[in-house]
Write a protein that holds these residues in place. Structure first.
Motif, PDB file in Angstrom:
ATOM      1  N   THR A 311     -40.426  52.831  19.681  1.00 16.47           N
ATOM      2  CA  THR A 311     -39.002  51.484  18.831  1.00 16.47           C
ATOM      3  C   THR A 311     -39.306  50.566  18.838  1.00 16.47           C
ATOM      4  OG1 THR A 311     -37.846  53.471  20.411  1.00 16.47           O
ATOM      5  CG2 THR A 311     -37.206  51.318  19.934  1.00 16.47           C
ATOM      6  N   VAL A 312     -40.280  50.225  19.357  1.00 15.47           N
ATOM      7  CA  VAL A 312     -40.914  48.593  19.403  1.00 15.47           C
ATOM      8  C   VAL A 312     -41.965  48.711  18.256  1.00 15.47           C
ATOM      9  CG1 VAL A 312     -42.817  47.046  20.413  1.00 15.47           C
ATOM     10  CG2 VAL A 312     -41.341  47.782  21.479  1.00 15.47           C
ATOM     11  N   ILE A 313     -42.539  49.682  17.805  1.00 14.63           N
ATOM     12  CA  ILE A 313     -43.783  49.762  16.872  1.00 14.63           C
ATOM     13  C   ILE A 313     -43.074  49.423  15.748  1.00 14.63           C
ATOM     14  CG2 ILE A 313     -45.197  51.020  15.831  1.00 14.63           C
ATOM     15  CD1 ILE A 313     -46.784  51.818  18.443  1.00 14.63           C
ATOM     16  N   GLU A 314     -41.959  50.261  15.499  1.00 13.49           N
ATOM     17  CA  GLU A 314     -41.192  50.079  14.682  1.00 13.49           C
ATOM     18  C   GLU A 314     -39.839  49.179  14.093  1.00 13.49           C
ATOM     19  OE1 GLU A 314     -38.438  53.640  15.702  1.00 13.49           O
ATOM     20  OE2 GLU A 314     -39.574  55.351  14.516  1.00 13.49           O
ATOM     21  N   GLU A 315     -39.950  48.272  14.664  1.00 15.41           N
ATOM     22  CA  GLU A 315     -39.194  47.712  14.612  1.00 15.41           C
ATOM     23  C   GLU A 315     -39.598  46.660  14.694  1.00 15.41           C
ATOM     24  OE1 GLU A 315     -38.038  46.728  18.993  1.00 15.41           O
ATOM     25  OE2 GLU A 315     -35.012  47.644  18.370  1.00 15.41           O
ATOM     26  N   LEU A 316     -41.402  45.819  15.076  1.00 14.38           N
ATOM     27  CA  LEU A 316     -42.808  45.159  14.845  1.00 14.38           C
ATOM     28  C   LEU A 316     -42.479  45.448  13.206  1.00 14.38           C
ATOM     29  CD1 LEU A 316     -44.424  43.090  15.786  1.00 14.38           C
ATOM     30  CD2 LEU A 316     -45.808  45.215  16.343  1.00 14.38           C
ATOM     31  N   MET A 317     -42.596  46.873  12.774  1.00 15.00           N
ATOM     32  CA  MET A 317     -43.411  47.273  11.566  1.00 15.00           C
ATOM     33  C   MET A 317     -41.981  45.942  10.403  1.00 15.00           C
ATOM     34  SD  MET A 317     -44.901  51.011  11.309  1.00 15.00           S
ATOM     35  CE  MET A 317     -45.187  50.615   9.883  1.00 15.00           C
ATOM     36  N   GLN A 318     -40.961  46.811  10.936  1.00 13.55           N
ATOM     37  CA  GLN A 318     -39.524  46.193   9.961  1.00 13.55           C
ATOM     38  C   GLN A 318     -39.405  44.837  10.151  1.00 13.55           C
ATOM     39  OE1 GLN A 318     -35.641  47.939  11.668  1.00 13.55           O
ATOM     40  NE2 GLN A 318     -34.728  46.981  10.321  1.00 13.55           N
ATOM     41  N   THR A 319     -39.399  44.110  11.209  1.00 17.45           N
ATOM     42  CA  THR A 319     -39.861  42.724  11.220  1.00 17.45           C
ATOM     43  C   THR A 319     -40.981  41.993  10.062  1.00 17.45           C
ATOM     44  OG1 THR A 319     -38.912  42.820  12.667  1.00 17.45           O
ATOM     45  CG2 THR A 319     -39.998  40.351  12.313  1.00 17.45           C
ATOM     46  N   GLN A 320     -42.160  42.864  10.027  1.00 19.18           N
ATOM     47  CA  GLN A 320     -43.423  42.131   9.526  1.00 19.18           C
ATOM     48  C   GLN A 320     -43.184  42.567   7.761  1.00 19.18           C
ATOM     49  OE1 GLN A 320     -46.512  45.052  11.119  1.00 19.18           O
ATOM     50  NE2 GLN A 320     -47.206  42.915  12.783  1.00 19.18           N
ATOM     51  N   GLN A 368     -39.701  31.430  10.543  1.00 19.25           N
ATOM     52  CA  GLN A 368     -39.684  30.932  11.477  1.00 19.25           C
ATOM     53  C   GLN A 368     -39.190  31.750  12.845  1.00 19.25           C
ATOM     54  OE1 GLN A 368     -42.707  29.602  13.426  1.00 19.25           O
ATOM     55  NE2 GLN A 368     -41.339  30.008  15.318  1.00 19.25           N
ATOM     56  N   GLN A 369     -37.984  32.275  12.818  1.00 20.03           N
ATOM     57  CA  GLN A 369     -37.257  32.952  13.615  1.00 20.03           C
ATOM     58  C   GLN A 369     -38.037  34.497  13.701  1.00 20.03           C
ATOM     59  OE1 GLN A 369     -32.384  33.713  13.339  1.00 20.03           O
ATOM     60  NE2 GLN A 369     -33.008  31.123  12.309  1.00 20.03           N
ATOM     61  N   LEU A 370     -38.435  34.907  12.458  1.00 22.78           N
ATOM     62  CA  LEU A 370     -38.505  36.136  12.458  1.00 22.78           C
ATOM     63  C   LEU A 370     -40.384  35.959  13.279  1.00 22.78           C
ATOM     64  CD1 LEU A 370     -37.833  37.419   8.354  1.00 22.78           C
ATOM     65  CD2 LEU A 370     -37.606  38.560  10.314  1.00 22.78           C
ATOM     66  N   ARG A 371     -41.235  35.407  12.689  1.00 17.45           N
ATOM     67  CA  ARG A 371     -41.745  34.776  13.221  1.00 17.45           C
ATOM     68  C   ARG A 371     -42.199  34.886  14.732  1.00 17.45           C
ATOM     69  NH1 ARG A 371     -44.594  30.237   9.606  1.00 17.45           N
ATOM     70  NH2 ARG A 371     -45.222  31.695   7.742  1.00 17.45           N
ATOM     71  N   CYS A 372     -41.257  34.526  15.861  1.00 18.60           N
ATOM     72  CA  CYS A 372     -40.916  34.610  16.802  1.00 18.60           C
ATOM     73  C   CYS A 372     -40.317  35.901  17.144  1.00 18.60           C
ATOM     74  CB  CYS A 372     -39.396  33.616  16.614  1.00 18.60           C
ATOM     75  SG  CYS A 372     -39.485  33.660  18.479  1.00 18.60           S
ATOM     76  N   SER A 373     -39.135  36.405  16.052  1.00 18.95           N
ATOM     77  CA  SER A 373     -39.410  37.894  17.060  1.00 18.95           C
ATOM     78  C   SER A 373     -40.416  39.153  16.471  1.00 18.95           C
ATOM     79  CB  SER A 373     -38.161  38.618  16.059  1.00 18.95           C
ATOM     80  OG  SER A 373     -37.403  38.166  16.044  1.00 18.95           O
ATOM     81  N   GLU A 374     -41.621  38.602  15.513  1.00 16.62           N
ATOM     82  CA  GLU A 374     -42.626  39.768  15.416  1.00 16.62           C
ATOM     83  C   GLU A 374     -44.131  39.090  16.311  1.00 16.62           C
ATOM     84  OE1 GLU A 374     -46.330  39.674  11.858  1.00 16.62           O
ATOM     85  OE2 GLU A 374     -45.399  37.733  12.592  1.00 16.62           O
ATOM     86  N   ALA A 375     -43.755  38.229  17.348  1.00 21.22           N
ATOM     87  CA  ALA A 375     -44.917  37.459  17.985  1.00 21.22           C
ATOM     88  C   ALA A 375     -44.438  38.893  19.540  1.00 21.22           C
ATOM     89  CB  ALA A 375     -44.902  36.182  18.447  1.00 21.22           C
ATOM     90  N   LYS A 376     -42.830  38.181  20.072  1.00 14.91           N
ATOM     91  CA  LYS A 376     -41.895  39.175  20.908  1.00 14.91           C
ATOM     92  C   LYS A 376     -42.317  40.548  21.144  1.00 14.91           C
ATOM     93  CE  LYS A 376     -37.393  39.923  20.537  1.00 14.91           C
ATOM     94  NZ  LYS A 376     -36.382  39.844  20.988  1.00 14.91           N
ATOM     95  N   ALA A 378     -44.845  42.493  18.943  1.00 16.62           N
ATOM     96  CA  ALA A 378     -46.343  42.373  19.219  1.00 16.62           C
ATOM     97  C   ALA A 378     -46.648  42.474  20.835  1.00 16.62           C
ATOM     98  CB  ALA A 378     -47.074  41.513  18.732  1.00 16.62           C
ATOM     99  N   ALA A 379     -46.222  41.763  21.839  1.00 17.91           N
ATOM    100  CA  ALA A 379     -46.434  41.098  22.820  1.00 17.91           C
ATOM    101  C   ALA A 379     -46.046  42.547  24.350  1.00 17.91           C
ATOM    102  CB  ALA A 379     -45.801  39.674  23.437  1.00 17.91           C
ATOM    103  N   GLN A 380     -44.660  42.725  23.729  1.00 18.26           N
ATOM    104  CA  GLN A 380     -43.995  44.144  24.091  1.00 18.26           C
ATOM    105  C   GLN A 380     -45.247  45.481  23.762  1.00 18.26           C
ATOM    106  OE1 GLN A 380     -39.838  43.954  23.108  1.00 18.26           O
ATOM    107  NE2 GLN A 380     -39.505  42.851  24.621  1.00 18.26           N
TER     108      GLN A 380
END
Length: 695
Positions: A311-320, A368-376, A378-380
């Motif tokens: 789930t986290v990988i999918e959300e990360l890809m979508q955010t990217q 910037q908000q998307l980058r914040c979500s991407e970093a979050k 990615a860390a998870q």
């Protein structure tokens, strides 16, 4: 020196600054309007003088002298001056004054956008770092109690030698829930820590720097407007030339780069030590098997960790992907603004680009908000991948050694069983009253649903009703309604019954358009009308089609504008209670619901109205209507002028006669009997009867 680095905690001062500058611009605009009017009137006066002189000259003798020739030249030059003044007035009106009007609108939009984005990131910050973590911690503590209780019951079962498997299964399920929640808490904590750092180090400074950039752009535009004003209004006489030299000098002193230096020095934010978000170790006091900030991998969580990672990988890809598209839009808009800047002929033409520059700054905020979500994410993802890779190919260890627990329990004494029963009852405060306090109810007009009417007046819009209530209204294939989200106030949700399930779709809003995944529309009614009439699916993946709009119960629907709040009567469990007045001058009681209450309490608040809709009796306070079209939610009820009945009896105990008391008792008993017939328990009266305080 800048807003982002020096004004992190000066939000109120920034708002006051923008208000002050808007008032200044309105003053400048008013001045220019008066100047245009004055110049036109002066030009008209000069022209009338010249026309009058011409008429008088026609009546004079044909004798022409040198004086008359000079006078004729004076009149001709005066007429020319009139034409010049008129031209200047028209140029001033179509040039600086027009651009100043545009600039005021843009500056108002800049303030509105800044306030909106600031509220959004503040709300997200509070949600991620406070609300979500507190909710998880509350569940954490409850699950630990359940695990410990399950273990005790398992030991009792082993000691008695019966139902051990059943007790073991319950213990294992409780432990699995705890460990899964522990993992969720660790991930949420990691996200909250990163979100907090991103907020103070990047998101908020970027927003403030963006505001400063737009403020400086507008200072630059204002400088151009005043410069053009100076050129248009400048005349050739020595006195006026000197005056306008002073004006020009003052305009030249305007420097956007240093405009806010004094303001920043005055309102510079004091240093505040940011409190780090840490794992609440008090959660582990009653369980030694869990570790702070560690992902738990065992036979109960191994499978769920794989699901979490996916789930986290999918959300990360979508955010990217979204981030990439937004970054491309930023580059395109920057290029467009740069090309447009080259075509500006006058200094004040930069006003024409302010709306585009504001759009660019808003787009950068989104990036910037998307980058914040991407970093979050990615860390998870890194946290989960590390745990999964560490145990790749290994057999997940068991959580509890039940055989060892069984051996240790044989030496324990048997414990008595304790049964607990939860009593569920409806509590509707203050609904019993005397017939003398009855008031009439209001009537309402039916509203025809059209796309021209605002969202609040649409038959299928149910306002801020809870999700669970919306689901109860959806009964057959294609039933749908629109409501305001309780979890995210300000967002709207389409709820639909499709293929035996109740589905909920958030209505997306971007670029001033509402959509699901296809065509966008400027209003929600137009979006719903499109899908309803064309039968186009809401999303390709869901295949959901709108067939039957679920119309709200107009009998109980009130708009907030229908109710005028008066004096404060008191405070309830959910908010304040006011005396109010309807449009037909009916006096009512209005219960309000605090906007910051948890969703479960808001649902409980509205459940009172749902219960009252079922009751119609002379000794029961009547429900008049509910205002759910927007926050805060109102429950409008019949006003009992005498107030609280028990307080009334205590206050008037020396004045009341036996006959009156008997009548009161009869009224109360009649109301209670009616509630009994409806299978409703009125808890305050029930408690009074237990304590002997009843009638």
């Amino acid at each position: 020196m800048g807003f982002g680095g020096d004004l992190k905690y000066s939000h109120d001062a920034l708002l006051k600054l923008q208000d002050w500058e808007l008032r200044l611009l309105e003053t400048v605009k008013k001045f220019m309007v008066m100047r245009v009017k004055s110049d036109k009137e002066y030009a008209s006066t000069l022209q009338n003088l010249c026309n009058q002189v011409d008429k008088e000259s026609a009546c004079q003798l044909d004798y022409i002298s040198n004086v008359s020739k000079s006078w004729l030249l004076v009149v001709q030059q005066t007429e020319q001056l009139s034409k010049i003044m008129k031209t200047h007035a028209e140029d001033l009106n179509s040039g600086p004054l027009h651009r100043l009007t545009m600039m005021i609108k843009d500056k108002q939009q800049v303030k509105k956008s800044f306030v909106g984005v600031h509220q959004q990131i503040e709300a997200e910050m509070y949600k991620v770092t406070k609300t979500e973590l507190e909710k998880l911690k509350s569940s954490y503590r409850q699950l630990i109690k359940e695990v410990n209780s399950a273990k005790e019951k398992y030991k009792e079962a082993v000691a008695k030698g019966r139902e051990t498997e059943k007790a073991k299964d319950r213990c294992e399920k409780a432990t699995m829930k705890l460990h899964m929640l522990h993992n969720q808490y660790v991930l949420a904590l990691k996200g909250a820590q990163l979100h907090q750092h991103q907020y103070y180090d990047t998101t908020l400074p970027l927003l403030l720097d963006s505001l400063q950039k737009m403020q400086e752009e507008m200072i630059k535009a204002l400088k151009g407007i005043l410069d053009e004003y100076s050129e248009i209004t400048s005349l050739v006489t020595e006195e006026i030339v000197n005056v306008h030299k002073e004006i020009q000098t003052s305009v030249e002193q305007i420097d956007p780069n240093s405009e806010y230096n004094d303001f920043i020095d005055t309102h510079r934010s004091s240093e505040v030590v940011e409190q780090e978000i840490e794992f609440d170790t008090s959660l582990l006091e009653e369980n030694e098997n869990l570790q702070a900030n560690e992902i738990m991998w065992n036979n109960l969580t191994a499978e769920s960790l794989q699901v979490m990672l996916k789930t986290v990988i999918e959300e990360l890809m979508q955010t990217q992907q979204t981030l990439l598209s937004k970054e491309e839009l930023v580059l395109e808009l920057e290029k467009k603004i740069e090309e447009s800047s080259k075509t500006c002929e006058k200094k004040s033409d930069v006003v024409l680009l302010l709306s585009q520059k504001q759009a660019l700054e808003e787009l950068k905020q989104t990036v910037q908000q998307l980058r914040c979500s991407e970093a979050k994410f990615a860390a998870q993802k890194e946290l989960l991948e590390q745990k999964v890779q560490e145990n790749d190919g290994k057999e997940p260890p068991p959580v509890v050694n039940y055989e060892e627990d069984a051996r240790s329990v044989t030496s324990m004494d048997k414990k008595d069983k304790v049964s607990r029963f939860d009593t569920i009852r409806h509590s509707i405060a203050g609904i019993i009253r005397s017939p003398k306090s009855m008031l009439g109810s209001s009537s309402f007009f039916d509203v025809i649903s059209t796309t021209e009417k605002p969202l609040a007046e649409q038959d299928w819009y149910h306002g801020a009703i809870p999700r669970i209530e919306a689901q109860e209204l959806l009964k057959q294939q294609g039933d749908f309604l629109v409501r305001e989200s309780h979890g995210k106030p300000g967002e709207y949700v389409l709820s639909v019954f499709s293929d035996g399930q109740r589905r909920h779709f958030i209505i997306q809003y971007a670029d001033n358009q509402y959509r699901f995944e296809g065509t966008g529309f400027p209003t929600i009614p137009q979006l719903i009308e499109h899908h309803y009439t064309t039968k186009q699916v809401i999303t390709k993946k869901s295949g959901v089609v709108l067939l039957n709009p679920v119309v709200k119960d107009k009998k109980w629907v009130l708009n907030h504008e229908d109710v005028t709040l008066g004096e404060l009567l008191g405070k309830g469990n959910f908010g304040e209670v006011y005396k109010g007045t309807l449009k037909d001058k009916t006096t009512v009681a209005v219960k309000t619901c605090k906007e910051d209450l948890p969703q479960e309490l808001k649902i409980k608040f509205l459940s009172e109205a749902r219960i009252l809709k079922q009751y119609d009796h002379p000794n029961i306070v009547k429900l008049i209507g509910v205002c759910t079209q927007r926050q805060p939610i109102y429950i409008v009820m019949e006003l009992v002028p005498g107030g609280d009945f028990l307080s009334f009896l205590r206050k008037k105990k020396d004045e009341l006669k036996t006959k009156q008391l008997v009548k009161f008792s009869l009224d109360a008993a009649s109301g209670m009997a009616y509630l009994e017939s409806k299978n409703c328990i009125h808890s305050p009266l029930q408690e009074m009867s237990k304590s002997g305080a009843g009638l």
